[in-house]
Motif scaffolding. Structure first.
Motif, PDB file in Angstrom:
ATOM      1  N   ILE A   1       0.833  -1.188   0.000  1.00  0.00           N
ATOM      2  CA  ILE A   1       0.000   0.000   0.000  1.00  0.00           C
ATOM      3  C   ILE A   1       0.874   1.248   0.000  1.00  0.00           C
ATOM      4  O   ILE A   1       2.020   1.202   0.428  1.00  0.00           O
ATOM      5  CB  ILE A   1      -0.978   0.002   1.201  1.00  0.00           C
ATOM      6  CG1 ILE A   1      -0.222  -0.088   2.520  1.00  0.00           C
ATOM      7  CG2 ILE A   1      -1.964  -1.137   1.069  1.00  0.00           C
ATOM      8  CD1 ILE A   1      -1.100  -0.024   3.742  1.00  0.00           C
TER       9      ILE A   1
ATOM     10  N   SER B   1      -8.214  -0.597   3.407  1.00  0.00           N
ATOM     11  CA  SER B   1      -9.282  -1.152   2.576  1.00  0.00           C
ATOM     12  C   SER B   1     -10.087  -0.062   1.876  1.00  0.00           C
ATOM     13  O   SER B   1     -10.729  -0.320   0.864  1.00  0.00           O
ATOM     14  CB  SER B   1     -10.204  -2.035   3.416  1.00  0.00           C
ATOM     15  OG  SER B   1     -10.857  -1.268   4.404  1.00  0.00           O
TER      16      SER B   1
ATOM     17  N   GLY C   1      -6.670   1.872  -0.506  1.00  0.00           N
ATOM     18  CA  GLY C   1      -5.790   1.036  -1.313  1.00  0.00           C
ATOM     19  C   GLY C   1      -4.424   1.639  -1.544  1.00  0.00           C
ATOM     20  O   GLY C   1      -3.692   1.927  -0.619  1.00  0.00           O
TER      21      GLY C   1
END
Length: 191
Positions: A31, A152, A155
């Motif tokens: 990420i 989540s 991203g």
């Protein structure tokens, strides 16, 4: 401002303007979360710098959409929208800090607060997201919990957390004294 901090802060613009940073490339499918850690006593200098950085980006790189999510301002707005401010003040006065912390665990759960931040600040539509005010919201919010929840929701979107403490690349220590759960998914923005 001390020379070492000034030198590290001055490296931020070139780092965040790189294509690899903006596109989340070269991270090995990790990420795009970055931490700029600093000594807690440098908080005011870092606040001034983040304002300078925002202004500079708006003037010289207006094509970039950036947002600075100040956690304290966001937390107060979130609680106010839910009519919790007066209740929280009253509870703290009557029952103390521990009772207040316990009562706010539900409303401030990251399943609720993280989506609020993303929506309120239109974070998913931004090119770079800065998160400030981490120390101001402790112990109500913990940075590692927030980052885990934002993963989540955002991203590979570049997120830079200005963190008053130490980040080893494996764990965070707020104010250089309060260890958190291990958090190893972010990268140090400037060593």
């Amino acid at each position: 401002m001390n020379h070492q901090l000034s030198n590290r802060l001055n490296q931020i613009p070139s780092k965040i303007l790189e294509d690899e940073f903006l596109k989340g490339q070269g991270l090995g499918n990790e990420i795009g979360f970055w931490i700029f850690d600093y000594a807690p006593e440098d908080e005011l200098d870092v606040r001034h710098y983040t304002q300078f950085l925002e202004d500079m980006l708006a003037k010289k790189h207006s094509q970039l959409r950036t947002v600075n999510i100040n956690l304290l301002s966001s937390l107060v707005a979130y609680l106010a929208e839910r009519n919790f401010i007066d209740k929280a003040i009253q509870m703290q006065a009557q029952k103390g800090d521990e009772a207040l912390l316990k009562a706010l665990r539900g409303p401030l759960h990251m399943d609720k607060f993280a989506p609020y931040l993303v929506d309120k600040h239109q974070a998913a539509d931004q090119d770079i997201i800065f998160i400030t005010g981490v120390g101001s919201v402790w112990p109500l919010l913990r940075a590692h919990s927030l980052l885990n929840s934002l993963h989540s929701l955002l991203g590979h979107k570049p997120v830079v957390v200005f963190y008053p403490g130490e980040y080893s690349g494996q764990s965070m220590t707020l104010f250089g004294q309060i260890p958190s759960n291990n958090y190893y998914r972010a990268f140090k923005l400037v060593p």
